[in-house]
Scaffold this motif. Structure first.
Motif, PDB file in Angstrom:
ATOM      1  N   ASN A 119     -36.933  29.021  19.991  1.00 36.10           N
ATOM      2  CA  ASN A 119     -36.739  28.885  21.438  1.00 36.10           C
ATOM      3  C   ASN A 119     -35.389  29.451  21.862  1.00 36.10           C
ATOM      4  OD1 ASN A 119     -35.277  26.931  23.571  1.00 36.10           O
ATOM      5  ND2 ASN A 119     -37.436  27.161  24.177  1.00 36.10           N
ATOM      6  N   VAL A 120     -34.346  29.094  21.122  1.00 38.68           N
ATOM      7  CA  VAL A 120     -32.990  29.579  21.418  1.00 38.68           C
ATOM      8  C   VAL A 120     -32.945  31.100  21.364  1.00 38.68           C
ATOM      9  CG1 VAL A 120     -30.626  29.707  20.525  1.00 38.68           C
ATOM     10  CG2 VAL A 120     -31.779  27.491  20.696  1.00 38.68           C
ATOM     11  N   LYS A 121     -33.490  31.671  20.300  1.00 39.28           N
ATOM     12  CA  LYS A 121     -33.442  33.124  20.135  1.00 39.28           C
ATOM     13  C   LYS A 121     -34.224  33.840  21.236  1.00 39.28           C
ATOM     14  CE  LYS A 121     -32.555  33.263  15.158  1.00 39.28           C
ATOM     15  NZ  LYS A 121     -32.994  33.764  13.828  1.00 39.28           N
ATOM     16  N   ALA A 122     -35.370  33.278  21.607  1.00 39.77           N
ATOM     17  CA  ALA A 122     -36.193  33.904  22.647  1.00 39.77           C
ATOM     18  C   ALA A 122     -35.494  33.873  24.003  1.00 39.77           C
ATOM     19  CB  ALA A 122     -37.552  33.210  22.733  1.00 39.77           C
ATOM     20  N   ILE A 123     -34.933  32.719  24.349  1.00 39.99           N
ATOM     21  CA  ILE A 123     -34.298  32.579  25.665  1.00 39.99           C
ATOM     22  C   ILE A 123     -33.041  33.424  25.767  1.00 39.99           C
ATOM     23  CG2 ILE A 123     -33.034  30.947  27.133  1.00 39.99           C
ATOM     24  CD1 ILE A 123     -35.193  28.924  26.616  1.00 39.99           C
ATOM     25  N   LEU A 124     -32.201  33.393  24.741  1.00 35.76           N
ATOM     26  CA  LEU A 124     -30.958  34.170  24.804  1.00 35.76           C
ATOM     27  C   LEU A 124     -31.190  35.669  24.631  1.00 35.76           C
ATOM     28  CD1 LEU A 124     -28.361  31.884  22.971  1.00 35.76           C
ATOM     29  CD2 LEU A 124     -29.052  31.935  25.372  1.00 35.76           C
ATOM     30  N   SER A 125     -32.413  36.046  24.279  1.00 37.07           N
ATOM     31  CA  SER A 125     -32.779  37.462  24.206  1.00 37.07           C
ATOM     32  C   SER A 125     -33.525  37.910  25.461  1.00 37.07           C
ATOM     33  CB  SER A 125     -33.651  37.719  22.964  1.00 37.07           C
ATOM     34  OG  SER A 125     -32.956  37.390  21.775  1.00 37.07           O
ATOM     35  N   SER A 126     -33.562  37.066  26.489  1.00 36.83           N
ATOM     36  CA  SER A 126     -34.246  37.400  27.739  1.00 36.83           C
ATOM     37  C   SER A 126     -33.636  38.646  28.374  1.00 36.83           C
ATOM     38  CB  SER A 126     -34.153  36.231  28.723  1.00 36.83           C
ATOM     39  OG  SER A 126     -34.790  35.081  28.210  1.00 36.83           O
ATOM     40  N   ALA A 127     -34.456  39.334  29.158  1.00 36.56           N
ATOM     41  CA  ALA A 127     -34.043  40.616  29.745  1.00 36.56           C
ATOM     42  C   ALA A 127     -32.775  40.501  30.581  1.00 36.56           C
ATOM     43  CB  ALA A 127     -35.188  41.167  30.598  1.00 36.56           C
TER      44      ALA A 127
END
Length: 312
Positions: free
Chosen positions: A205-213
């Motif tokens: 979750n952390v990696k996905a959110i902080l990799s947001s566009a």
């Protein structure tokens, strides 16, 4: 040289009271008045770390003169642009075993010409800067997306920017073509930007959110977790930062002190681990002191060694 920008500085006034009594007289035995605003807290801590720093922004009236005099007395370099309006007060009432009630003035209204004068001065300072910090609220009369303009100005001179703001100002800056080098949002600000909660114990979750566009192009994202430390993304690497328990005296200014530690360490080209340790330790040291935007450097080394930085 690190340049700190404070677009809405203040005199920070602290009133400690055993009990705040409503609709009657409260007598304050001890009053603290400090040259404040988020950027000036950053400045003071970098100065205490013996980093080369210069403060700029907007100052006006008798309050502005008081702030300039305080900075002179502390030996801090500054070059503010003058405005006609009176610099604001920010009042913190510390009462009833750890409660804090704040009264924040909106501050002066800045004219288009005053803003242009400041920019002319900032152009000259950026020619000598290695790093610039942009911190805090914007005075009335300054467009909400003004930090986006300053990001472009800094990029023109190849100067990296550390941005510490929130709300519409942060969103506008992240939508700019010229991104900040580092941002320091908390979990609530992340949720406001993304529309999704950051689950700090869920690595994916952390990696996905902080990799947001919206974060694309931002090299450092330091997500403050208060007493739980921080979650950090540097390029494609993610870190969990854990901090020891401390006795908190006054947490006000700890976020600014964290920016100061990060700026100092980044400017010194330290390793990722040391950059994050400096950011955390300066925030903690501020929380251990009565004065806002102040650290006791004598306690730095021992506390810094207790901060654990681990890849996620």
């Amino acid at each position: 040289m690190i340049v700190t920008v404070t677009m809405n500085p203040s005199i920070d006034i602290s009133y400690p009271l055993e009990t705040l009594k409503i609709d009657t007289v409260n007598r304050v035995p001890l009053v603290s008045k400090t040259a404040g605003g988020k950027g000036l807290n950053v400045t003071r801590v970098i100065h205490e770390l013996e980093g080369e720093v210069l403060a700029t922004g907007l100052l006006g009236g008798h309050h502005g003169a008081f702030i300039a005099e305080q900075l002179d007395n502390e030996g801090i370099q500054h070059q503010f642009s003058k405005i006609a309006g009176e610099t604001r007060n920010s009042i913190a009432i510390l009462h009833d075993n750890g409660k804090q009630t704040e009264i924040l003035e909106a501050g002066p209204t800045v004219s288009a010409q005053e803003l242009a004068d400041f920019e002319g001065q900032l152009n000259e300072l950026l020619k000598k800067a290695s790093l610039v910090t942009l911190s805090g609220s914007l005075a009335k009369g300054i467009p909400v997306d003004y930090y986006r303009h300053l990001l472009t100005l800094a990029k023109k001179y190849g100067v990296k920017t550390l941005l510490d703001t929130s709300g519409a100002s942060l969103k506008a800056s992240l939508e700019s073509a010229d991104k900040p080098f580092l941002i320091k949002p908390n979990t609530e600000e992340i949720a406001e930007l993304i529309g999704q909660e950051l689950v700090i114990d869920d690595v994916e979750n952390v990696k996905a959110i902080l990799s947001s566009a919206i974060f694309e192009g931002v090299e450092w994202i330091v997500v403050s977790l208060g007493s739980k430390g921080a979650i950090v993304k540097h390029d494609a690497t993610f870190y969990r930062v854990e901090i020891p328990k401390i006795e908190v005296v006054n947490p006000v200014g700890s976020g600014d002190s964290t920016i100061a530690g990060l700026a100092f360490a980044l400017d010194a080209n330290l390793s990722d681990e040391e950059i994050l340790q400096y950011g955390m330790v300066t925030g903690m040291l501020n929380a251990m002191e009565t004065k806002t935007g102040h650290i006791n450097v004598a306690n730095l080394a021992a506390l810094k060694d207790q901060i654990k930085v681990s890849p996620m």
